[in-house]
Enzyme design. Sequence first.
Site, short mmCIF file in Angstrom:
data_model
loop_
_atom_site.label_atom_id
_atom_site.label_comp_id
_atom_site.label_asym_id
_atom_site.label_seq_id
_atom_site.Cartn_x
_atom_site.Cartn_y
_atom_site.Cartn_z
N SER A 1 -1.81 -16.12 -7.47
CA SER A 1 -1.08 -17.23 -7.56
C SER A 1 -1.09 -18.05 -6.11
CB SER A 1 0.43 -17.13 -7.73
OG SER A 1 1.11 -16.18 -7.22
N GLY B 1 -4.91 -12.67 -1.87
CA GLY B 1 -3.48 -12.48 -1.83
C GLY B 1 -3.20 -10.86 -1.56
N GLU C 1 -12.07 -7.04 -5.66
CA GLU C 1 -11.36 -7.45 -4.23
C GLU C 1 -11.79 -6.51 -3.21
OE1 GLU C 1 -7.24 -9.74 -5.86
OE2 GLU C 1 -7.34 -7.56 -5.61
C1 5RP Z 1 -4.65 -9.09 -7.81
C2 5RP Z 1 -4.14 -9.18 -6.15
C3 5RP Z 1 -3.39 -10.45 -5.80
O1 5RP Z 1 -4.22 -10.75 -4.71
C4 5RP Z 1 -2.07 -9.90 -5.45
O2 5RP Z 1 -1.44 -9.41 -6.62
C5 5RP Z 1 -1.21 -11.26 -5.00
O3 5RP Z 1 -0.98 -12.03 -6.15
P1 5RP Z 1 0.02 -13.43 -5.67
O4 5RP Z 1 -0.56 -14.29 -4.75
O5 5RP Z 1 -0.18 -13.75 -7.22
O6 5RP Z 1 1.28 -12.80 -5.62
O7 5RP Z 1 -4.28 -8.09 -5.63
O8 5RP Z 1 -5.50 -8.04 -8.18
#
Ligand code: 5RP
Length: 232
Positions: free
Chosen positions: A33, A87, A108
């Site tokens: 997000s 993120g 990632e």
């Molecule tokens: C997905 C991730 C996301 O980057 C992490 O969960 C952060 O998400 P958000 O910005 O919605 O809090 O690692 O695998």
Amino acid sequence: MAEQTQDGGKRRAGRYAADLVEEGMMVGLGTGSTVLYAMERLVERMDEGLSLCGVPTSYQAELRARAFGIPQTSLADCCELDIAIDGADQVDRSLRLIKGRGAAQTRERCIAEAARRLVIVVDERKLIGTFSAPVPVEVLPFAVPLVASRLTGMGGSPVIREGVAKDGPVITDNGNWVIDCTFPSIDDPEALETAINTLPGVLSCGLFCEFAGKTTVVIGGKKGIRTLHTEM
Ligand code: 5RP
């Protein structure tokens, strides 16, 4: 109200990170997000004339980039990226991360490896002293019982992640399952990361310690942002 404040922090962090992108850069596009706000800002900057090419970390990032009209390619065609914006679920003061709430940590990690600079965007709740979040682990379905047993042996409490709008296990973008493993404490994140990532059947866990040297963490707060870098 708390949610609005967090969203304000995420938005500020995401927009700041997008402003670090320069003309012609190859940009890793993270999942979640907070990165959505970075993508929205990238689109505004593209409307003002900026050229860039994105490399997505997940199907979510790929679909968003397509919907926004952000040009994109894949790691197969470009494995040297100028910057990646992503993120995290928790960040500590040594710029180590827990990622993988969105089950995208394997791709990632590949994008983080390919990028010269990793910019992590979070709201201020995610900066912590000691990791406490469960560590997501992507595992070949065939090896899930073996890996769960080894994680238990390391002192963890493994739980297979279940779908929300799907019965049964979450299936990752790579066709695997996810185990969320809670540890009573994570005293040595580097050692735990290596121990988990070297278990046969594990694709990648969500502990990211090795990128701290090229990481900038952008923390969005109620009023503004602050950044953390490693002292070089
Ligand atoms: C997905 C991730 C996301 O980057 C992490 O969960 C952060 O998400 P958000 O910005 O919605 O809090 O690692 O695998």
